[in-house]
Write a protein that holds these residues in place. Structure first.
Motif, PDB file in Angstrom:
ATOM      1  N   GLU A   6      -9.222  18.124  30.421  1.00 17.54           N
ATOM      2  CA  GLU A   6     -10.211  17.936  31.476  1.00 17.54           C
ATOM      3  C   GLU A   6     -11.185  16.861  31.020  1.00 17.54           C
ATOM      4  OE1 GLU A   6     -11.938  21.774  32.262  1.00 17.54           O
ATOM      5  OE2 GLU A   6      -9.989  22.724  32.608  1.00 17.54           O
ATOM      6  N   MET A   7     -11.794  16.177  31.973  1.00 11.76           N
ATOM      7  CA  MET A   7     -12.718  15.105  31.616  1.00 11.76           C
ATOM      8  C   MET A   7     -14.157  15.556  31.816  1.00 11.76           C
ATOM      9  SD  MET A   7     -12.863  11.083  32.827  1.00 11.76           S
ATOM     10  CE  MET A   7     -11.434  10.548  31.873  1.00 11.76           C
ATOM     11  N   TYR A   8     -14.931  15.481  30.731  1.00 12.40           N
ATOM     12  CA  TYR A   8     -16.366  15.766  30.771  1.00 12.40           C
ATOM     13  C   TYR A   8     -17.094  14.715  29.955  1.00 12.40           C
ATOM     14  CZ  TYR A   8     -15.149  20.241  32.832  1.00 12.40           C
ATOM     15  OH  TYR A   8     -14.660  21.204  33.671  1.00 12.40           O
ATOM     16  N   ASN A   9     -18.236  14.283  30.477  1.00 16.93           N
ATOM     17  CA  ASN A   9     -19.008  13.225  29.815  1.00 16.93           C
ATOM     18  C   ASN A   9     -18.159  11.980  29.572  1.00 16.93           C
ATOM     19  OD1 ASN A   9     -21.314  14.957  29.628  1.00 16.93           O
ATOM     20  ND2 ASN A   9     -20.383  15.922  27.829  1.00 16.93           N
ATOM     21  N   GLY A  10     -17.225  11.746  30.489  1.00 17.30           N
ATOM     22  CA  GLY A  10     -16.402  10.538  30.424  1.00 17.30           C
ATOM     23  C   GLY A  10     -15.317  10.557  29.376  1.00 17.30           C
ATOM     24  N   VAL A  11     -15.021  11.730  28.805  1.00 20.22           N
ATOM     25  CA  VAL A  11     -14.037  11.827  27.722  1.00 20.22           C
ATOM     26  C   VAL A  11     -13.032  12.936  28.038  1.00 20.22           C
ATOM     27  CG1 VAL A  11     -13.706  12.271  25.263  1.00 20.22           C
ATOM     28  CG2 VAL A  11     -15.757  11.060  26.040  1.00 20.22           C
ATOM     29  N   TRP A  12     -11.743  12.667  27.816  1.00 21.29           N
ATOM     30  CA  TRP A  12     -10.739  13.715  27.958  1.00 21.29           C
ATOM     31  C   TRP A  12     -10.934  14.733  26.852  1.00 21.29           C
ATOM     32  CZ3 TRP A  12      -8.570  13.990  32.418  1.00 21.29           C
ATOM     33  CH2 TRP A  12      -8.185  12.845  33.123  1.00 21.29           C
ATOM     34  N   GLN A  13     -10.974  16.014  27.232  1.00 23.41           N
ATOM     35  CA  GLN A  13     -11.198  17.078  26.271  1.00 23.41           C
ATOM     36  C   GLN A  13     -10.201  18.212  26.496  1.00 23.41           C
ATOM     37  OE1 GLN A  13     -15.359  18.298  26.044  1.00 23.41           O
ATOM     38  NE2 GLN A  13     -15.994  16.390  27.009  1.00 23.41           N
TER      39      GLN A  13
END
Length: 283
Positions: A270-277
């Motif tokens: 999932e993407m959060y704060n512009g980063v895939w996590q």
């Protein structure tokens, strides 16, 4: 915003291509469903006009509208801008400079079309009955040729790069199996698909579990039979609905998450704060 329910979607269409509602309508519905991260991925322009792709002269409007709603709904949901880019040929594909230069958060790479022996573009992402006619009329009834052409183009797209996520990885499997029941158990086909996923793993792409057809056709893309293989290869996955209607953005998501869990997956991307996590699967 709680991020514990895997309420995300990154494959989504709108009125800028063949979606049936505005970007803002999708966002408002996503909020009503409790989504925490949402991305738009309109069909990228092709060298010719179609009824389902965006035109280049809409690209600035697409970006401007996205940034308007991103600002409007800041603090309520994380919004991201992408494109679903087709591998058409060596000049028009996700690796083309014109696509790479766009200020996008992510890119989905897909194949919807093949060339027949006359060099004509043929759309094979069609209903099963239409697919049967195309195989018979455009490719002389040679299903194996069509399947090999399809996976050959997918492999070439992987080689050229320029994207993050493989879109509906083996979407042809449904139509091909309708054309020839038992195909998925044929050794040559199984080998072809497994080599394709091994290539994806070696190159580090993410694969979407595309839920668009689950309630209508009873299948995911890729086919659920390959989920354990994806897991064993270490392929990172995300669950997307490929939604063209706001009310379908969550269609098939719980079923896909359960199937992934059963195959041994503990996380999805999932993407959060512009980063895939990697986020834990919560059922």
């Amino acid at each position: 915003m709680s991020r514990s329910k895997n309420l995300t979607n990154y494959h989504s269409h709108s009125l800028y291509c063949d979606g049936r509602a505005s970007m803002e309508d999708f966002v408002r519905f996503a909020l009503s469903e409790g989504f925490t991260s949402y991305g738009f991925s309109s069909h990228a322009p092709l060298p010719f006009s179609t009824a389902w792709t965006m035109e280049w002269d809409r690209m600035n409007d697409y970006q401007a509208e996205f940034h308007r709603i991103k600002e409007k709904y800041a603090g309520k949901i994380e919004l991201y801008l992408g494109l679903e880019i087709d591998y058409l040929n060596e000049e028009s594909n996700p690796s083309a400079a014109r696509f790479r230069e766009l200020p996008l958060d992510y890119r989905i790479g897909s194949v919807h079309m093949l060339y027949n022996e006359r060099g004509e573009v043929v759309d094979v992402d069609v209903p099963a009955d239409v697919f049967r006619q195309i195989v018979d009329k455009q490719f002389g009834g040679d299903l194996e040729q069509v399947v090999r052409l399809y996976y050959g183009r997918l492999r070439r797209m992987l080689e050229l790069g320029g994207f993050d996520v493989v879109g509906h990885a083996d979407k042809m499997h449904y139509n091909a199996a309708c054309y020839r029941p038992g195909l998925l158990d044929e050794v040559w086909y199984d080998t072809l698909v497994k080599e394709y996923f091994e290539d994806i793993a070696a190159r580090g792409y993410q694969v979407e579990i595309n839920t668009k057809s689950y309630h209508d056709l009873g299948t995911f893309y890729p086919n659920e039979r390959y989920f354990p293989l994806l897991r064993s290869l270490g392929i990172r996955v995300q669950v997307n609905s490929d939604s063209h209607y706001p009310e379908r953005i969550n269609s098939g998501r719980p079923e896909a998450l359960r199937a992934l869990k059963q195959a041994g997956y503990e996380t999805v991307m999932e993407m959060y704060n512009g980063v895939w996590q990697e986020m834990p699967i919560v059922l």
